[in-house]
Design a protein around this motif. Structure first.
Motif, PDB file in Angstrom:
ATOM      1  N   SER A 218       4.579  -4.459   4.796  1.00  0.00           N
ATOM      2  CA  SER A 218       5.161  -3.185   5.225  1.00  0.00           C
ATOM      3  C   SER A 218       5.574  -2.359   4.010  1.00  0.00           C
ATOM      4  CB  SER A 218       6.381  -3.447   6.108  1.00  0.00           C
ATOM      5  OG  SER A 218       6.980  -2.244   6.515  1.00  0.00           O
ATOM      6  N   GLY A 219       5.105  -1.109   3.961  1.00  0.00           N
ATOM      7  CA  GLY A 219       5.456  -0.214   2.867  1.00  0.00           C
ATOM      8  C   GLY A 219       4.445  -0.190   1.741  1.00  0.00           C
ATOM      9  N   HIS A 221       1.619   1.038   1.635  1.00  0.00           N
ATOM     10  CA  HIS A 221       0.914   2.322   1.566  1.00  0.00           C
ATOM     11  C   HIS A 221       1.576   3.292   0.594  1.00  0.00           C
ATOM     12  CE1 HIS A 221       4.162   2.937   4.461  1.00  0.00           C
ATOM     13  NE2 HIS A 221       4.097   4.221   4.161  1.00  0.00           N
ATOM     14  N   ARG A 222       2.848   3.024   0.234  1.00  0.00           N
ATOM     15  CA  ARG A 222       3.537   3.927  -0.687  1.00  0.00           C
ATOM     16  C   ARG A 222       3.131   3.696  -2.146  1.00  0.00           C
ATOM     17  NH1 ARG A 222       8.020   2.368   2.565  1.00  0.00           N
ATOM     18  NH2 ARG A 222       8.881   1.147   0.844  1.00  0.00           N
ATOM     19  N   LEU A 223       2.456   2.611  -2.416  1.00  0.00           N
ATOM     20  CA  LEU A 223       2.049   2.301  -3.783  1.00  0.00           C
ATOM     21  C   LEU A 223       0.723   2.976  -4.086  1.00  0.00           C
ATOM     22  CD1 LEU A 223       2.975  -1.482  -3.813  1.00  0.00           C
ATOM     23  CD2 LEU A 223       4.354   0.461  -4.590  1.00  0.00           C
ATOM     24  N   ARG A 224       0.641   3.625  -5.236  1.00  0.00           N
ATOM     25  CA  ARG A 224      -0.512   4.475  -5.531  1.00  0.00           C
ATOM     26  C   ARG A 224      -1.517   3.852  -6.482  1.00  0.00           C
ATOM     27  NH1 ARG A 224      -0.293   7.188  -1.175  1.00  0.00           N
ATOM     28  NH2 ARG A 224       1.587   8.452  -0.904  1.00  0.00           N
ATOM     29  N   GLN A 228      -0.294  -1.790  -9.126  1.00  0.00           N
ATOM     30  CA  GLN A 228       0.806  -2.100  -8.211  1.00  0.00           C
ATOM     31  C   GLN A 228       0.312  -2.934  -7.026  1.00  0.00           C
ATOM     32  OE1 GLN A 228       2.097   1.938  -7.500  1.00  0.00           O
ATOM     33  NE2 GLN A 228       3.874   1.719  -8.848  1.00  0.00           N
ATOM     34  N   ALA A 257      10.152  -5.346   1.969  1.00  0.00           N
ATOM     35  CA  ALA A 257      10.690  -4.242   1.164  1.00  0.00           C
ATOM     36  C   ALA A 257      10.927  -4.677  -0.270  1.00  0.00           C
ATOM     37  CB  ALA A 257      11.989  -3.726   1.787  1.00  0.00           C
ATOM     38  N   VAL A 260       7.574  -4.849  -2.195  1.00  0.00           N
ATOM     39  CA  VAL A 260       7.111  -3.515  -2.585  1.00  0.00           C
ATOM     40  C   VAL A 260       7.968  -2.965  -3.727  1.00  0.00           C
ATOM     41  CG1 VAL A 260       6.795  -1.138  -1.788  1.00  0.00           C
ATOM     42  CG2 VAL A 260       6.102  -3.054  -0.332  1.00  0.00           C
ATOM     43  N   GLU A 261       9.284  -3.194  -3.675  1.00  0.00           N
ATOM     44  CA  GLU A 261      10.172  -2.752  -4.756  1.00  0.00           C
ATOM     45  C   GLU A 261       9.743  -3.349  -6.090  1.00  0.00           C
ATOM     46  OE1 GLU A 261      14.048  -4.008  -3.767  1.00  0.00           O
ATOM     47  OE2 GLU A 261      14.439  -2.420  -2.311  1.00  0.00           O
ATOM     48  N   ALA A 264       6.486  -1.939  -7.401  1.00  0.00           N
ATOM     49  CA  ALA A 264       6.634  -0.579  -7.914  1.00  0.00           C
ATOM     50  C   ALA A 264       7.337  -0.558  -9.260  1.00  0.00           C
ATOM     51  CB  ALA A 264       7.394   0.280  -6.902  1.00  0.00           C
ATOM     52  N   HIS A 309      -8.190   0.159  -3.592  1.00  0.00           N
ATOM     53  CA  HIS A 309      -7.179   0.786  -2.743  1.00  0.00           C
ATOM     54  C   HIS A 309      -7.399   0.450  -1.271  1.00  0.00           C
ATOM     55  CE1 HIS A 309      -4.964   3.112  -5.696  1.00  0.00           C
ATOM     56  NE2 HIS A 309      -6.112   3.451  -6.277  1.00  0.00           N
TER      57      HIS A 309
END
Length: 419
Positions: A218-219, A221-224, A228, A257, A260-261, A264, A309
């Motif tokens: 979950s989350g 998708h926020r990593l570009r 990452q 979470a 993902v933290e 990032a 990606h």
């Protein structure tokens, strides 16, 4: 159709034969098998898992009830092989609610149906507004089921008496519910549809292992960057290995979470790691070296070893992109969606049950010739009742867009001639 409000439903508080003792050894398992063999009619089946607590989706309690044999609560921890029960009910109709949730864990203990009736799916096809077990029991039988133990840790031993009562009540009226739904579906002209759906569930092969399961974090998708994503993959693998070893749900070992933290931020020291919100508790400190090692592995990956990606896919693009990429395909989809909405309203069946959304998109993005629509639907797994209802809609969508394209082409040709 009989309708019962929550205020008039009668609470179902106690199994009619009391709360049965838990079957936890081979001798009692054989006794349960003998009793079920002597029973008659369909077999109500349910399973309880420790989702969110333990690693995987194993069954921690199996409930069965059959007319003439009563209710049996079987502990798969003490009896990991339930095939003696499976053999005596082989060929009988099993009644489950949301069968897709329980069949994998039942197969894990040796229970595989050859016939079934799924009351959740039956309720969807019948057009009931709510299809949870409690809601359907309330609407069709006038009884209310307590659901306060639905999300507890069923790996707990010993299981509390109140939990066992709840588990027994889950199969107490399941066959009665099956009969009420079958009667309703028969009156609606949909029972044959339901039977086709149930047969498809039984015949479906086990789901293949998911490719790159870490992508479900979950989350993510926020990593570009691909770097990452590589860190997420390494952290996910480290967490999964630890969760498997400790038999804990991965989310209890480290929340998504936090994964993902860390991906990032890319911390390089324990201090940097523990400064992240998801790592400030005791669990973050206890396994800090594991997480830092995972981040370091991700940082060392060669560019060629970083995950892309997205995975290659033969699926059509998202519908929101159709208008820009293929106007005709977008028109086909718009026409079909409107027609299916009307069909859904007429038959009181959810649109997604009329035809799987993925199948709809695939057929309309790369359409067959109209004469091959039915065969194409069958190839994608549509049932006969779906082909009969939806096939004409899709052929009409193809015809409408073809006619529109011909009209546009004629206008364009006339304009060229006039010039």
């Amino acid at each position: 159709m009989r309708t019962v409000t929550e205020s008039t439903a009668i609470p179902l508080l106690e199994p009619r034969d009391g709360v049965p003792a838990v079957v936890a050894d081979e001798r009692d398992l054989l006794r349960a098998a003998e009793a079920l063999a002597d029973g008659t009619g369909p077999v109500a089946v349910d399973a309880e898992r420790a989702s969110g607590y333990r690693y995987g989706q194993a069954a921690y309690l199996v409930q069965l009830r059959r007319e003439g044999s009563g209710t049996w609560l079987i502990d798969p921890v003490g009896c990991p092989d339930l095939s003696p029960v499976g053999r005596v009910i082989e060929g009988e109709e099993w009644v489950l609610h949301a069968a897709g949730q329980d069949l994998p864990c039942l197969a894990g203990v040796g229970l595989r149906p050859t016939r079934l009736f799924d009351t959740e799916l039956g309720a969807r096809l019948a057009g009931l507004p709510r299809v949870g077990l409690g809601a359907v029991v309330e609407q069709l039988l006038g009884l209310s089921l307590a659901k306060e133990h639905s999300a507890v840790d069923w790996s707990t031993r010993p299981l509390p008496e109140s939990w066992l009562r709840y588990a027994a009540l889950d199969v107490e009226v399941l066959v009665d519910l099956r009969d009420a739904l079958a009667d309703l579906l028969e009156r609606q002209g949909k029972l044959a549809w339901a039977e086709q759906e149930f047969a498809a569930i039984v015949a479906a092969p086990p789901a293949p292992p998911r490719v790159d399961p870490w992508r479900r974090t979950s989350g993510v998708h926020r990593l570009r960057s691909r770097r990452q994503l590589g860190l997420v993959r390494e952290l996910w693998r480290a967490r999964d290995a630890l969760a498997r070893k400790r038999d804990l749900s991965p989310g209890r070992v480290l929340p998504d979470a936090a994964v993902v933290e860390a991906a990032a931020a890319g911390p390089r020291t324990v201090e940097e790691l523990l400064a992240l919100p998801g790592f400030r508790g005791p669990a973050g400190r206890r396994h800090a070296k594991i997480w830092l090692d995972a981040v370091a592995r991700g940082r060392r990956l060669a560019d060629t070893d970083l995950p892309p990606h997205s995975l290659p896919s033969d699926a059509p693009p998202p519908p929101r992109a159709w208008a820009d990429r293929d106007a005709d395909a977008a028109a086909r989809l718009a026409f079909a969606r409107a027609a299916l909405a009307e069909l859904s309203e007429r038959w009181q069946v959810p649109v997604e049950n009329l035809l799987a959304p993925d199948t709809l998109r695939r057929v309309l993005w790369t359409p067959p010739v109209p004469e091959a629509v039915d065969a194409t639907l069958v190839a994608y797994g549509a049932r006969p009742w779906q082909v009969e209802l939806v096939g004409p809609v899709l052929r009409q969508a193809l015809a409408e867009t073809a006619a529109s394209r011909s009209a546009r082409d004629a206008v364009a040709a006339a304009e060229v001639t006039a010039e």
